[in-house]
Design a protein around this motif. Structure first.
Motif, mmCIF file in Angstrom:
data_model
loop_
_atom_site.group_PDB
_atom_site.id
_atom_site.type_symbol
_atom_site.label_atom_id
_atom_site.label_comp_id
_atom_site.label_asym_id
_atom_site.label_seq_id
_atom_site.Cartn_x
_atom_site.Cartn_y
_atom_site.Cartn_z
ATOM 1 N N ARG A 62 3.747 -15.996 -28.784
ATOM 2 C CA ARG A 62 3.811 -14.657 -28.050
ATOM 3 C C ARG A 62 3.141 -13.524 -28.390
ATOM 4 N N SER A 63 3.130 -13.422 -29.618
ATOM 5 C CA SER A 63 2.185 -12.370 -30.312
ATOM 6 C C SER A 63 0.974 -12.476 -29.985
ATOM 7 N N LEU A 64 0.439 -13.614 -30.015
ATOM 8 C CA LEU A 64 -1.088 -13.815 -29.768
ATOM 9 C C LEU A 64 -1.393 -13.530 -28.512
ATOM 10 N N TYR A 65 -0.555 -13.989 -27.544
ATOM 11 C CA TYR A 65 -0.710 -13.552 -26.131
ATOM 12 C C TYR A 65 -0.836 -11.966 -25.789
ATOM 13 N N GLU A 66 0.132 -11.450 -26.504
ATOM 14 C CA GLU A 66 0.167 -9.796 -26.129
ATOM 15 C C GLU A 66 -1.009 -9.324 -27.055
ATOM 16 N N LEU A 67 -1.488 -9.694 -28.257
ATOM 17 C CA LEU A 67 -2.740 -9.393 -28.737
ATOM 18 C C LEU A 67 -4.041 -9.260 -27.759
ATOM 19 N N LEU A 68 -3.914 -10.721 -27.044
ATOM 20 C CA LEU A 68 -5.169 -10.791 -26.318
ATOM 21 C C LEU A 68 -5.087 -10.191 -25.023
ATOM 22 N N THR A 69 -3.925 -9.916 -24.269
ATOM 23 C CA THR A 69 -3.742 -9.649 -22.924
ATOM 24 C C THR A 69 -3.551 -8.044 -23.101
ATOM 25 N N GLY A 70 -2.536 -7.451 -23.939
ATOM 26 C CA GLY A 70 -1.943 -6.275 -23.910
ATOM 27 C C GLY A 70 -0.932 -6.285 -22.997
ATOM 28 N N ASP A 71 -0.472 -7.292 -22.429
ATOM 29 C CA ASP A 71 0.583 -7.396 -21.511
ATOM 30 C C ASP A 71 1.813 -8.015 -22.391
ATOM 31 N N SER A 74 6.983 -11.638 -22.175
ATOM 32 C CA SER A 74 8.130 -11.974 -21.407
ATOM 33 C C SER A 74 7.826 -13.087 -20.460
ATOM 34 N N LEU A 75 6.521 -13.053 -19.950
ATOM 35 C CA LEU A 75 6.096 -14.227 -18.892
ATOM 36 C C LEU A 75 4.514 -14.478 -19.241
ATOM 37 N N VAL A 76 4.345 -15.704 -20.270
ATOM 38 C CA VAL A 76 2.980 -15.955 -20.373
ATOM 39 C C VAL A 76 2.254 -16.232 -19.214
#
Length: 120
Positions: A62-71, A74-76
Motif C-alpha cells: 500500500r505504501s509503495l502504491y502511494e509513493l508511486l501515484t501520490g494517491d 484506500s483503493l488500489v
C-alpha cells in the motif's frame, strides 16, 4: 514517510513503543491500531494476534502504491501504475495472506526484478 536528501524511509509514526513485556500500557491483543487504508484484512476485527510478516507486506504494498501515484491507497487502482509494478503491488496487497509474498525479501526481490526490467 520521511525524506532525507535522495532517501525516503518509512516510519511507524510512534505506534511502536520500547517497553518491558510486563508493562500495563501494552495494547490489548484485540485492539486495532493503525491507519485504516493500510490495515490488512486480517487486522480488521481480529487485532494483532492474527498478523505475521505478510501483514507488513500488505502495508508495504500500500505504501509503495502511494509513493508511486501520490494517491491514497484506500483503493488500489492498478491502471494508475505500470503493469509490471502493478502485479507486484497487487500480489503484496492481496486480500488473502496466503497469496501475498511470503517474506519481505521476496517482495523486495520482486520490486528489484521489476526495476531490472526497466534497465533493459
Amino acid at each position: 514517510m520521511l525524506t532525507f536528501g535522495d532517501n525516503t524511509v518509512v516510519s511507524d509514526f510512534g505506534l511502536a513503543r520500547n517497553t518491558t513485556r510486563d508493562d500495563s500500557r501494552l495494547t490489548r491483543t484485540t485492539a486495532i491500531i493503525g491507519t485504516e487504508e493500510y490495515l490488512a484484512p486480517e487486522q480488521r476485527g481480529r487485532g494483532s494476534r492474527a498478523t505475521d510478516q505478510r501483514t507488513d507486506i500488505y502495508m508495504l504494498g500500500r505504501s509503495l502504491y502511494e509513493l508511486l501515484t501520490g494517491d491514497s491507497p484506500s483503493l488500489v487502482n492498478d491502471h494508475a501504475i505500470a503493469p509490471g509494478i502493478a502485479e507486484v503491488i497487487l500480489k503484496a496487497t492481496n486480500e488473502s495472506p496466503a497469496r501475498r509474498y511470503a517474506s519481505v525479501r521476496e517482495f523486495a526481490d520482486a520490486v528489484r526484478e521489476y526495476r531490472r526490467t526497466l534497465a533493459t
